[in-house]
Design a protein around this motif. Structure first.
Motif, PDB file in Angstrom:
ATOM      1  N   UNK A  36      57.415 180.664  83.070  1.00 44.49           N
ATOM      2  CA  UNK A  36      57.678 181.118  81.709  1.00 44.49           C
ATOM      3  C   UNK A  36      56.426 181.767  81.147  1.00 44.49           C
ATOM      4  N   UNK A  37      56.628 182.814  80.337  1.00 44.27           N
ATOM      5  CA  UNK A  37      55.497 183.526  79.739  1.00 44.27           C
ATOM      6  C   UNK A  37      56.014 184.365  78.573  1.00 44.27           C
ATOM      7  N   UNK A  38      55.090 184.898  77.763  1.00 46.75           N
ATOM      8  CA  UNK A  38      55.450 185.864  76.740  1.00 46.75           C
ATOM      9  C   UNK A  38      55.546 187.243  77.389  1.00 46.75           C
ATOM     10  N   UNK A  58      48.675 184.603  76.390  1.00 46.42           N
ATOM     11  CA  UNK A  58      49.604 183.757  77.136  1.00 46.42           C
ATOM     12  C   UNK A  58      49.500 184.063  78.615  1.00 46.42           C
ATOM     13  N   UNK A  59      49.536 183.014  79.401  1.00 42.74           N
ATOM     14  CA  UNK A  59      49.561 183.169  80.841  1.00 42.74           C
ATOM     15  C   UNK A  59      50.896 182.694  81.377  1.00 42.74           C
ATOM     16  N   UNK A  66      55.842 173.870  80.354  1.00 40.38           N
ATOM     17  CA  UNK A  66      55.962 174.513  79.049  1.00 40.38           C
ATOM     18  C   UNK A  66      55.224 175.832  78.982  1.00 40.38           C
ATOM     19  N   UNK A  67      55.432 176.542  77.891  1.00 34.56           N
ATOM     20  CA  UNK A  67      54.775 177.830  77.646  1.00 34.56           C
ATOM     21  C   UNK A  67      53.391 177.579  77.073  1.00 34.56           C
ATOM     22  N   UNK A  68      52.358 178.025  77.776  1.00 35.40           N
ATOM     23  CA  UNK A  68      50.978 177.817  77.335  1.00 35.40           C
ATOM     24  C   UNK A  68      50.430 179.069  76.661  1.00 35.40           C
ATOM     25  N   UNK A  69      49.914 178.904  75.461  1.00 32.80           N
ATOM     26  CA  UNK A  69      49.286 180.016  74.750  1.00 32.80           C
ATOM     27  C   UNK A  69      47.956 179.551  74.174  1.00 32.80           C
ATOM     28  N   UNK A  70      47.136 180.502  73.799  1.00 31.09           N
ATOM     29  CA  UNK A  70      45.895 180.214  73.095  1.00 31.09           C
ATOM     30  C   UNK A  70      45.792 181.167  71.912  1.00 31.09           C
ATOM     31  N   UNK A 203      57.575 189.026  69.381  1.00 33.20           N
ATOM     32  CA  UNK A 203      57.413 189.070  70.830  1.00 33.20           C
ATOM     33  C   UNK A 203      58.664 188.484  71.478  1.00 33.20           C
ATOM     34  N   UNK A 204      58.559 188.080  72.717  1.00 37.12           N
ATOM     35  CA  UNK A 204      59.708 187.517  73.420  1.00 37.12           C
ATOM     36  C   UNK A 204      59.248 186.612  74.534  1.00 37.12           C
TER      37      UNK A 204
END
Length: 208
Positions: A36-38, A58-59, A66-70, A203-204
């Motif tokens: 999963x990613x953006x 996002x990676x 889960x979706x990891x973002x910073x 975004x998506x």
């Protein structure tokens, strides 16, 4: 007769493991290594009051984690960040790690600004709130988040970062960004009067 019963019993016993380990269709995507990613690895936008350049990195990560973002709070005069290589597994840090030597080599110089706290919320295209966290405290202008949803196959989303409270230690920098209007003079007063900022990203989410 006993022979026939024995054969039937053995057949039933050997059939039990395949029944017990049958996969739940709902978890099928996780079992085959879905990611999963953006749709965009780096989102960047000046905040509504023009205080910060805010970036969301996002990676690509396993859907099971889960979706990891910073979220990165930058000085608004900072240069825009470059996107990572197309096949990068993650870009959740501004550093590249040399595992053999243990060295940390900066890949991008990011002029982050300390932030006291912020709220983050994700809405679907129909405006439904699907994830939210309040009073998040970033470290050194960085706020990593792990977003766990019941369903990631939701397409376009809006990520709102609200109630961004400036850290009092950067009042001089922020006032310079505000063209010396002393917009952030309230930072010397009570916390209830601290000015806040916000930003929204369209975004998506992609599941691959």
């Amino acid at each position: 007769m006993h022979y026939i019963l024995t054969v039937i019993t053995i057949a039933i016993i050997f059939s039990l493991p395949s029944i017990g380990f049958a996969q739940n269709p709902d978890n099928a995507s996780e079992s085959v290594g879905a990611q999963v990613k953006l749709i965009t690895p780096i989102l960047q936008k000046i905040s509504d009051k023009g205080t910060y350049l805010i970036a969301i990195k996002s990676g690509q990560s396993p859907i099971s984690t889960g979706l990891n973002i910073e979220i990165v709070f930058l000085n608004k005069t900072s240069p825009y960040l470059n996107a990572p290589p197309p096949n990068a597994e993650s870009n959740l840090s501004s550093t590249e790690y040399n595992k053999s030597s243990g060295m940390v080599v900066p890949s991008v110089i990011e002029r982050t600004l300390p932030v006291k706290s912020y709220d983050i919320m994700i809405n679907s295209t129909d405006g439904k709130e699907i994830w939210k966290k309040a009073n998040q405290i970033p470290q050194g202008g960085r706020g990593p988040q792990t977003i766990k949803l019941d369903n990631y196959d939701i397409g376009n989303i809006t990520i709102s970062i609200n109630n961004i409270v400036a850290d009092p230690t950067v009042v001089d920098i922020l006032n310079q960004n505000a063209n010396n209007t002393n917009e952030f003079a309230a930072l010397n007063q009570t916390e209830s009067k601290l000015p806040t900022d916000s930003v929204k990203f369209q975004t998506g989410i992609l599941v691959t």
